[in-house]
Design a protein around this motif. Structure first.
Motif, PDB file in Angstrom:
ATOM      1  N   SER A 140       0.877  -1.321  -0.067  1.00 11.17           N
ATOM      2  CA  SER A 140       0.003  -0.024   0.046  1.00 11.17           C
ATOM      3  C   SER A 140       0.858   1.172  -0.018  1.00 11.17           C
ATOM      4  O   SER A 140       0.553   2.220  -0.741  1.00 11.17           O
ATOM      5  CB  SER A 140      -0.930   0.003   1.188  1.00 11.17           C
ATOM      6  OG  SER A 140      -1.661   1.285   1.407  1.00 11.17           O
ATOM      7  N   ARG A 141       1.785   1.164   0.958  1.00 10.97           N
ATOM      8  CA  ARG A 141       2.708   2.316   0.919  1.00 10.97           C
ATOM      9  C   ARG A 141       3.756   2.577  -0.359  1.00 10.97           C
ATOM     10  O   ARG A 141       3.904   3.729  -0.969  1.00 10.97           O
ATOM     11  CB  ARG A 141       3.557   2.386   2.244  1.00 10.97           C
ATOM     12  CG  ARG A 141       2.901   2.671   3.473  1.00 10.97           C
ATOM     13  CD  ARG A 141       4.106   2.867   4.592  1.00 10.97           C
ATOM     14  NE  ARG A 141       5.162   1.853   4.709  1.00 10.97           N
ATOM     15  CZ  ARG A 141       4.943   0.670   5.248  1.00 10.97           C
ATOM     16  NH1 ARG A 141       3.801   0.423   5.808  1.00 10.97           N
ATOM     17  NH2 ARG A 141       6.037  -0.290   5.248  1.00 10.97           N
ATOM     18  N   LEU A 142       3.891   1.272  -0.742  1.00  8.41           N
ATOM     19  CA  LEU A 142       4.733   1.554  -1.863  1.00  8.41           C
ATOM     20  C   LEU A 142       4.163   2.068  -3.127  1.00  8.41           C
ATOM     21  O   LEU A 142       4.610   2.868  -3.826  1.00  8.41           O
ATOM     22  CB  LEU A 142       5.373  -0.212  -2.257  1.00  8.41           C
ATOM     23  CG  LEU A 142       6.531  -0.228  -3.564  1.00  8.41           C
ATOM     24  CD1 LEU A 142       7.775   0.534  -3.155  1.00  8.41           C
ATOM     25  CD2 LEU A 142       6.689  -1.632  -3.489  1.00  8.41           C
ATOM     26  N   LEU A 143       2.839   1.558  -3.432  1.00 10.71           N
ATOM     27  CA  LEU A 143       2.063   1.821  -4.458  1.00 10.71           C
ATOM     28  C   LEU A 143       1.362   3.123  -4.397  1.00 10.71           C
ATOM     29  O   LEU A 143       0.611   3.704  -5.368  1.00 10.71           O
ATOM     30  CB  LEU A 143       1.250   0.601  -4.844  1.00 10.71           C
ATOM     31  CG  LEU A 143       1.952  -0.537  -5.361  1.00 10.71           C
ATOM     32  CD1 LEU A 143       0.877  -1.717  -5.460  1.00 10.71           C
ATOM     33  CD2 LEU A 143       2.646  -0.455  -6.718  1.00 10.71           C
ATOM     34  N   GLY A 144       1.283   3.490  -3.256  1.00  8.61           N
ATOM     35  CA  GLY A 144       0.710   5.043  -2.876  1.00  8.61           C
ATOM     36  C   GLY A 144      -0.670   4.999  -3.054  1.00  8.61           C
ATOM     37  O   GLY A 144      -1.437   6.122  -3.445  1.00  8.61           O
ATOM     38  N   THR A 145      -1.309   3.692  -2.690  1.00 12.37           N
ATOM     39  CA  THR A 145      -2.917   3.765  -2.694  1.00 12.37           C
ATOM     40  C   THR A 145      -3.130   2.519  -1.428  1.00 12.37           C
ATOM     41  O   THR A 145      -2.589   1.720  -1.416  1.00 12.37           O
ATOM     42  CB  THR A 145      -3.158   3.284  -4.182  1.00 12.37           C
ATOM     43  OG1 THR A 145      -4.663   3.579  -4.137  1.00 12.37           O
ATOM     44  CG2 THR A 145      -2.971   2.007  -4.597  1.00 12.37           C
ATOM     45  N   HIS A 146      -4.656   2.559  -1.281  1.00  8.63           N
ATOM     46  CA  HIS A 146      -5.036   1.523  -0.440  1.00  8.63           C
ATOM     47  C   HIS A 146      -5.071   0.220  -1.399  1.00  8.63           C
ATOM     48  O   HIS A 146      -5.383   0.261  -2.512  1.00  8.63           O
ATOM     49  CB  HIS A 146      -6.415   1.879  -0.194  1.00  8.63           C
ATOM     50  CG  HIS A 146      -7.226   0.493   0.516  1.00  8.63           C
ATOM     51  ND1 HIS A 146      -6.979   0.082   1.695  1.00  8.63           N
ATOM     52  CD2 HIS A 146      -8.129   0.022  -0.360  1.00  8.63           C
ATOM     53  CE1 HIS A 146      -7.670  -0.994   1.932  1.00  8.63           C
ATOM     54  NE2 HIS A 146      -8.641  -1.118   0.831  1.00  8.63           N
ATOM     55  N   VAL A 147      -4.508  -0.898  -0.869  1.00  9.00           N
ATOM     56  CA  VAL A 147      -4.750  -2.162  -1.365  1.00  9.00           C
ATOM     57  C   VAL A 147      -5.424  -3.049  -0.748  1.00  9.00           C
ATOM     58  O   VAL A 147      -5.757  -2.971   0.556  1.00  9.00           O
ATOM     59  CB  VAL A 147      -3.359  -2.803  -1.798  1.00  9.00           C
ATOM     60  CG1 VAL A 147      -2.528  -1.677  -2.584  1.00  9.00           C
ATOM     61  CG2 VAL A 147      -2.629  -3.045  -0.587  1.00  9.00           C
ATOM     62  N   GLN A 148      -6.193  -4.130  -1.317  1.00  7.32           N
ATOM     63  CA  GLN A 148      -6.695  -5.215  -0.471  1.00  7.32           C
ATOM     64  C   GLN A 148      -6.134  -6.443  -0.889  1.00  7.32           C
ATOM     65  O   GLN A 148      -6.346  -6.920  -2.016  1.00  7.32           O
ATOM     66  CB  GLN A 148      -8.351  -5.037  -0.664  1.00  7.32           C
ATOM     67  CG  GLN A 148      -9.194  -6.086   0.266  1.00  7.32           C
ATOM     68  CD  GLN A 148     -10.620  -5.619  -0.276  1.00  7.32           C
ATOM     69  OE1 GLN A 148     -10.984  -5.125  -1.227  1.00  7.32           O
ATOM     70  NE2 GLN A 148     -11.313  -5.958   0.764  1.00  7.32           N
ATOM     71  N   ARG A 149      -6.074  -7.401   0.391  1.00  6.74           N
ATOM     72  CA  ARG A 149      -5.549  -8.641   0.216  1.00  6.74           C
ATOM     73  C   ARG A 149      -6.804  -9.542   0.111  1.00  6.74           C
ATOM     74  O   ARG A 149      -7.528  -9.317   0.787  1.00  6.74           O
ATOM     75  CB  ARG A 149      -4.717  -9.172   1.394  1.00  6.74           C
ATOM     76  CG  ARG A 149      -4.076 -10.444   1.439  1.00  6.74           C
ATOM     77  CD  ARG A 149      -3.177 -10.894   0.226  1.00  6.74           C
ATOM     78  NE  ARG A 149      -1.939  -9.884   0.018  1.00  6.74           N
ATOM     79  CZ  ARG A 149      -0.829 -10.252   0.601  1.00  6.74           C
ATOM     80  NH1 ARG A 149      -0.693 -11.156   1.064  1.00  6.74           N
ATOM     81  NH2 ARG A 149       0.255  -9.374   0.263  1.00  6.74           N
ATOM     82  N   LEU A 150      -6.921 -10.193  -1.009  1.00  5.69           N
ATOM     83  CA  LEU A 150      -8.185 -10.935  -1.396  1.00  5.69           C
ATOM     84  C   LEU A 150      -8.157 -12.493  -0.843  1.00  5.69           C
ATOM     85  O   LEU A 150      -8.933 -13.132  -0.654  1.00  5.69           O
ATOM     86  CB  LEU A 150      -8.579 -10.803  -2.914  1.00  5.69           C
ATOM     87  CG  LEU A 150      -8.891  -9.526  -3.281  1.00  5.69           C
ATOM     88  CD1 LEU A 150      -9.185  -9.534  -4.693  1.00  5.69           C
ATOM     89  CD2 LEU A 150      -9.944  -8.744  -2.676  1.00  5.69           C
ATOM     90  N   ALA A 151      -7.031 -12.878  -1.361  1.00  2.00           N
ATOM     91  CA  ALA A 151      -6.447 -14.278  -0.670  1.00  2.00           C
ATOM     92  C   ALA A 151      -5.104 -14.493  -0.313  1.00  2.00           C
ATOM     93  O   ALA A 151      -4.287 -13.573  -0.870  1.00  2.00           O
ATOM     94  CB  ALA A 151      -7.029 -15.214  -2.071  1.00  2.00           C
TER      95      ALA A 151
END
Length: 185
Positions: A140-151
């Motif tokens: 999330s920090r690296l890509l500069g956006t909220h990310v969501q772990r799905l699996a």
């Protein structure tokens, strides 16, 4: 399949399934994952258990996990920062692959999916999901956006899948922690 290295699973369908036979996907089994270098799993679990009991509980394990991903993440950071914004997920996938995660990136309708088809620490992460949570926060920090772990492989899924939305606003690190390392299904 005959040697129990891979197993067939029905492909998850979102929406209506079209005509024809159900699609199959293949995933590594524990036996297949064991073919990769994972000989220190029991030592790692014992070390994390010691940290948990003697150095501050679950928060100490989480701090270790965050420090671990930060120290191994310099190559990921270099790869992502060198890529143009539209290619950053692909650059991260290549860097993860170089570290043994067999990662791919693909477009999804409203974002991208980062899939890690192998996890060198999956057996340890089964008992210590803080490793997955720290990795998700780092992405999330690296890509500069909220990310969501799905699996996650550690949760029993065939691959670790992280969703990265297109054009999402930047968020704080705690926003990813809510779903990190957990399969919402």
């Amino acid at each position: 399949m005959a040697e129990n290295v891979v197993e067939a699973r029905e492909k998850r369908v979102y929406g209506n399934r079209g005509r024809g036979r159900p699609a199959k996907v293949f995933a590594l089994t524990d036996c297949g994952r064991d073919a990769f270098d994972q000989s220190y799993d029991s030592l790692a679990v014992e070390a994390l258990r010691w940290i948990e009991r003697n150095a501050g509980g679950e928060e100490a394990v989480a701090a270790f996990a965050r420090d671990r991903i930060e120290s191994q993440g310099s190559a990921y950071r270099e790869a992502v920062e060198a890529a143009e914004p539209a290619r950053r997920t692909e650059a991260l996938a290549r860097a993860l692959t170089a570290d043994g995660y067999a990662a791919t990136a693909r477009n999804a309708p409203v974002g991208q999916q980062l899939c890690q088809h192998h996890c060198p620490v999956a057996h340890v992460a089964e008992q210590y999901p803080q490793l997955c949570e720290a990795e998700t926060e780092f992405f999330s920090r690296l890509l500069g956006t909220h990310v969501q772990r799905l699996a996650t492989i550690a949760h029993g899924d065939g691959v670790c899948t992280t969703f990265i939305p297109h054009g999402a606003p930047q968020t704080t690190e705690s926003a990813s922690a809510r779903t990190a390392g957990r399969n919402p299904a």
